[in-house]
Design a protein around this motif. Structure first.
Motif, PDB file in Angstrom:
ATOM      1  N   HIS A 293       0.577  -0.563   0.039  1.00  0.00           N
ATOM      2  CA  HIS A 293      -0.335   0.102   0.199  1.00  0.00           C
ATOM      3  C   HIS A 293       0.853   0.893  -0.028  1.00  0.00           C
ATOM      4  O   HIS A 293       0.924   2.400  -0.269  1.00  0.00           O
ATOM      5  N   VAL A 294       1.830   1.592   1.145  1.00  0.00           N
ATOM      6  CA  VAL A 294       3.070   2.144   0.554  1.00  0.00           C
ATOM      7  C   VAL A 294       4.351   1.643   0.823  1.00  0.00           C
ATOM      8  O   VAL A 294       4.462   1.163   1.637  1.00  0.00           O
ATOM      9  N   LYS A 295       5.432   2.289   0.382  1.00  0.00           N
ATOM     10  CA  LYS A 295       7.063   2.120  -0.132  1.00  0.00           C
ATOM     11  C   LYS A 295       7.633   2.754   0.398  1.00  0.00           C
ATOM     12  O   LYS A 295       7.733   4.053  -0.302  1.00  0.00           O
ATOM     13  N   ILE A 296       8.621   3.202   1.076  1.00  0.00           N
ATOM     14  CA  ILE A 296       9.251   3.896   1.338  1.00  0.00           C
ATOM     15  C   ILE A 296      10.211   4.432  -0.283  1.00  0.00           C
ATOM     16  O   ILE A 296      10.340   3.623  -1.054  1.00  0.00           O
ATOM     17  N   ALA A 297      10.635   5.564  -0.523  1.00  0.00           N
ATOM     18  CA  ALA A 297      10.956   5.867  -1.545  1.00  0.00           C
ATOM     19  C   ALA A 297      12.094   5.424  -2.281  1.00  0.00           C
ATOM     20  O   ALA A 297      11.687   4.739  -3.515  1.00  0.00           O
ATOM     21  N   ALA A 298      13.035   4.526  -1.420  1.00  0.00           N
ATOM     22  CA  ALA A 298      14.083   3.723  -2.010  1.00  0.00           C
ATOM     23  C   ALA A 298      14.029   2.103  -1.223  1.00  0.00           C
ATOM     24  O   ALA A 298      14.670   1.965  -0.472  1.00  0.00           O
ATOM     25  N   PRO A 299      13.821   1.508  -1.602  1.00  0.00           N
ATOM     26  CA  PRO A 299      13.260   0.181  -1.286  1.00  0.00           C
ATOM     27  C   PRO A 299      14.621  -0.862  -1.390  1.00  0.00           C
ATOM     28  O   PRO A 299      15.518  -0.514  -1.790  1.00  0.00           O
ATOM     29  N   ILE A 300      14.731  -1.685  -0.227  1.00  0.00           N
ATOM     30  CA  ILE A 300      15.845  -2.105   0.145  1.00  0.00           C
ATOM     31  C   ILE A 300      15.932  -3.358   0.097  1.00  0.00           C
ATOM     32  O   ILE A 300      15.081  -4.199   0.352  1.00  0.00           O
ATOM     33  N   ASP A 301      16.049  -4.342  -1.292  1.00  0.00           N
ATOM     34  CA  ASP A 301      16.737  -5.655  -1.696  1.00  0.00           C
ATOM     35  C   ASP A 301      16.716  -6.757  -0.773  1.00  0.00           C
ATOM     36  O   ASP A 301      15.779  -7.466  -0.218  1.00  0.00           O
ATOM     37  N   TRP A 302      17.823  -6.376   0.622  1.00  0.00           N
ATOM     38  CA  TRP A 302      18.134  -7.287   1.283  1.00  0.00           C
ATOM     39  C   TRP A 302      17.357  -7.536   2.399  1.00  0.00           C
ATOM     40  O   TRP A 302      17.133  -8.472   3.197  1.00  0.00           O
ATOM     41  N   VAL A 303      15.921  -6.907   3.379  1.00  0.00           N
ATOM     42  CA  VAL A 303      14.944  -6.864   3.965  1.00  0.00           C
ATOM     43  C   VAL A 303      14.297  -8.288   4.021  1.00  0.00           C
ATOM     44  O   VAL A 303      13.570  -8.721   4.484  1.00  0.00           O
ATOM     45  N   ALA A 304      13.978  -8.397   2.328  1.00  0.00           N
ATOM     46  CA  ALA A 304      13.661  -9.905   1.622  1.00  0.00           C
ATOM     47  C   ALA A 304      13.893 -10.421   2.182  1.00  0.00           C
ATOM     48  O   ALA A 304      12.786 -11.989   2.613  1.00  0.00           O
TER      49      ALA A 304
ATOM     50  N   PRO B 111     -10.832   1.294   5.882  1.00  0.00           N
ATOM     51  CA  PRO B 111     -10.685   2.129   4.606  1.00  0.00           C
ATOM     52  C   PRO B 111      -9.310   3.328   4.485  1.00  0.00           C
ATOM     53  O   PRO B 111      -8.923   3.378   3.604  1.00  0.00           O
ATOM     54  N   PRO B 112      -8.480   3.726   5.524  1.00  0.00           N
ATOM     55  CA  PRO B 112      -7.300   4.449   5.146  1.00  0.00           C
ATOM     56  C   PRO B 112      -6.034   3.829   4.924  1.00  0.00           C
ATOM     57  O   PRO B 112      -5.376   4.637   3.817  1.00  0.00           O
ATOM     58  N   GLN B 113      -6.257   2.171   4.614  1.00  0.00           N
ATOM     59  CA  GLN B 113      -5.376   1.602   3.679  1.00  0.00           C
ATOM     60  C   GLN B 113      -5.747   2.057   1.637  1.00  0.00           C
ATOM     61  O   GLN B 113      -4.629   2.603   1.294  1.00  0.00           O
ATOM     62  N   PRO B 114      -6.740   1.614   1.608  1.00  0.00           N
ATOM     63  CA  PRO B 114      -6.684   1.760  -0.430  1.00  0.00           C
ATOM     64  C   PRO B 114      -6.728   3.059  -0.196  1.00  0.00           C
ATOM     65  O   PRO B 114      -5.962   3.421  -1.124  1.00  0.00           O
ATOM     66  N   TRP B 115      -7.053   4.524   0.653  1.00  0.00           N
ATOM     67  CA  TRP B 115      -6.539   5.958  -0.044  1.00  0.00           C
ATOM     68  C   TRP B 115      -5.738   6.396   0.248  1.00  0.00           C
ATOM     69  O   TRP B 115      -5.252   6.630  -0.843  1.00  0.00           O
ATOM     70  N   ILE B 116      -4.643   5.246   0.740  1.00  0.00           N
ATOM     71  CA  ILE B 116      -2.914   5.584   0.981  1.00  0.00           C
ATOM     72  C   ILE B 116      -2.697   5.180  -0.787  1.00  0.00           C
ATOM     73  O   ILE B 116      -1.957   6.054  -0.922  1.00  0.00           O
ATOM     74  N   GLU B 117      -2.937   3.957  -1.081  1.00  0.00           N
ATOM     75  CA  GLU B 117      -2.643   3.334  -2.031  1.00  0.00           C
ATOM     76  C   GLU B 117      -3.255   4.323  -3.417  1.00  0.00           C
ATOM     77  O   GLU B 117      -2.355   4.060  -4.014  1.00  0.00           O
ATOM     78  N   LEU B 118      -4.597   4.532  -2.954  1.00  0.00           N
ATOM     79  CA  LEU B 118      -4.767   4.775  -3.959  1.00  0.00           C
ATOM     80  C   LEU B 118      -4.135   6.481  -4.459  1.00  0.00           C
ATOM     81  O   LEU B 118      -4.351   6.925  -5.516  1.00  0.00           O
ATOM     82  N   MET B 119      -3.863   7.243  -2.942  1.00  0.00           N
ATOM     83  CA  MET B 119      -2.819   8.507  -3.213  1.00  0.00           C
ATOM     84  C   MET B 119      -1.785   8.365  -3.656  1.00  0.00           C
ATOM     85  O   MET B 119      -1.241   9.984  -4.634  1.00  0.00           O
ATOM     86  N   GLY B 120      -1.045   7.445  -3.409  1.00  0.00           N
ATOM     87  CA  GLY B 120       0.139   7.215  -3.271  1.00  0.00           C
ATOM     88  C   GLY B 120       0.383   7.131  -5.480  1.00  0.00           C
ATOM     89  O   GLY B 120       1.581   7.340  -5.458  1.00  0.00           O
ATOM     90  N   GLN B 121      -0.278   5.951  -4.923  1.00  0.00           N
ATOM     91  CA  GLN B 121       0.111   5.332  -6.699  1.00  0.00           C
ATOM     92  C   GLN B 121      -0.427   5.152  -7.938  1.00  0.00           C
ATOM     93  O   GLN B 121      -0.626   4.449  -9.131  1.00  0.00           O
ATOM     94  N   HIS B 122      -2.030   6.305  -7.548  1.00  0.00           N
ATOM     95  CA  HIS B 122      -2.850   5.626  -8.491  1.00  0.00           C
ATOM     96  C   HIS B 122      -3.480   7.094  -8.832  1.00  0.00           C
ATOM     97  O   HIS B 122      -4.137   8.052  -9.779  1.00  0.00           O
ATOM     98  N   GLY B 123      -2.912   8.383  -7.886  1.00  0.00           N
ATOM     99  CA  GLY B 123      -3.215   9.986  -8.323  1.00  0.00           C
ATOM    100  C   GLY B 123      -4.392  10.121  -7.710  1.00  0.00           C
ATOM    101  O   GLY B 123      -5.203  11.571  -7.761  1.00  0.00           O
TER     102      GLY B 123
END
Length: 369
Positions: free
Chosen positions: A27-38, A94-106
């Protein structure tokens, strides 16, 4: 089993905090994701939910024995699961899809406008189905499995149920506790190699088969306690197998991290290793809990009660906090620390307030006093 449940939900909260940092979609990601955290994420995600279904199967069997009838069992589980589910869908999620829509779909509107005009559309908005149960899918699946268990208990004669349970004990006795469930998981993988878990209930058949196995074994552990002897026999081997399988999983992720495609020859061994890691680790954790954690503590009752309210609210706290951290451009380490503190504090506040107000208790998954 209480300690396993508490520990598994604690790891689940850390896992969802980790979702803010890894390259995987969320739903929301840090600006620079970190590969090794996986890699630490992969240490738990092959078994944490299956373990929760196993513990839930054990608890469900205990509740059925206490209530003594399928009807009372269904009514009790439905009230305990469906009331907080509906509350969560309407108020918490509801805040979860709202934030995803704002951050990833404008999406350009505020939360109140989203909730009033768009959330209850019973359809898709930019590919997101609304309304949604998000992380509360586990509650939905557990309720459905409860209904299936109740149907078996109501319609199958007790003599037949006892014969099936005794037969399962023979299959699972000794090393069967490690081998038989794992073989069933591998068969599901072979039959449905391309299935991706959806959490959408109706199109997730292979996932149901996967989770019903630990749910049923948890139930059997409660009604046939002799199975704990099988766990005691093989949990150390399970621990070694689980660690070895995870070493391979981590090696694959290290060499082909993030969105880097792995060679075709890696794919099936990787999925098999994850299943090996998953079931072997579950057997090891049940064995460790039975051998070393089978004791009470003053905090156990409180923590066991707090688990469900924590589960209901934690992801919304993480997503909202993560959104503001992203907007502020906070770096990874302070973001992680802030997310941990904010999530733990927010969950405790949600639980502490809710448990003291009678009409709120059922809404956050607690029994009325």
């Amino acid at each position: 089993m209480d300690w396993l449940r508490i520990g598994a939900f604690g790891l689940l909260i850390l896992y969802h905090i980790g979702m803010y940092f890894v390259p995987w979609g969320w739903h929301v990601k840090i600006a620079a994701p970190i590969d090794w955290v996986a890699i630490p994420m992969l240490a738990t995600n092959s078994w944490r939910l299956a373990l929760l279904f196993l513990v839930s199967g054990y608890a469900s069997a205990a509740l059925f024995a206490k209530l003594g009838g399928a009807g009372a069992f269904v009514r009790s589980r439905s009230a305990r699961l469906l009331i907080p589910l509906v509350f969560g869908i309407i108020v918490v999620i509801p805040p979860q899809p709202w934030i995803e829509l704002m951050g990833q779909h404008g999406y350009a509107h505020g939360l109140a406008h989203f909730w009033w005009h768009d959330y209850f559309r019973f359809g898709a908005l930019d590919g997101i189905i609304l309304p949604t149960w998000q992380h509360l899918w586990f509650v939905v699946y557990l309720w459905v499995y409860t209904l299936l268990a109740a149907a078996v208990l109501a319609w199958v004669p007790e003599r037949v149920r006892a014969m099936v349970a005794d037969g399962a004990v023979r299959w699972l006795g000794g090393w069967g506790m490690l081998i038989v469930p794992l073989a069933a998981w591998l068969l599901i993988l072979a039959l449905f190699p391309d299935h991706d878990e959806t959490h959408a209930l109706f199109d997730d058949g292979p996932s149901h088969l996967h989770y019903l196995i630990p749910f049923a074994i948890g139930w059997l552990l409660r009604v046939r306690s002799a199975l704990f002897a099988a766990v005691a026999r093989c949990w150390r081997a399970g621990l070694v197998i689980g660690l070895a399988a995870f070493a391979f999983v981590a090696w694959v992720e290290w060499n082909w991290s993030g969105n880097t495609p792995a060679p075709d020859w890696v794919s099936m061994p990787f999925h098999i290793a994850r299943l090996l890691q998953g079931w072997a680790t579950i057997v090891a954790l049940v064995g460790i809990a039975d051998a070393y954690w089978n004791r009470d503590h003053p905090w156990r009752t409180t923590l066991a009660e707090a688990v469900f309210p924590f589960y209901i609210i934690h992801q919304t706290i993480i997503v909202v906090t993560g959104w503001y951290l992203l907007q502020a451009g906070v770096a990874a380490l302070p973001s992680f620390l802030i997310l941990v503190v904010a999530t733990v504090a927010g969950c405790w506040l949600f639980y502490t307030i809710g448990r003291t107000i009678g009409w709120l208790r059922p809404l956050i998954g607690l029994q009325r006093i």
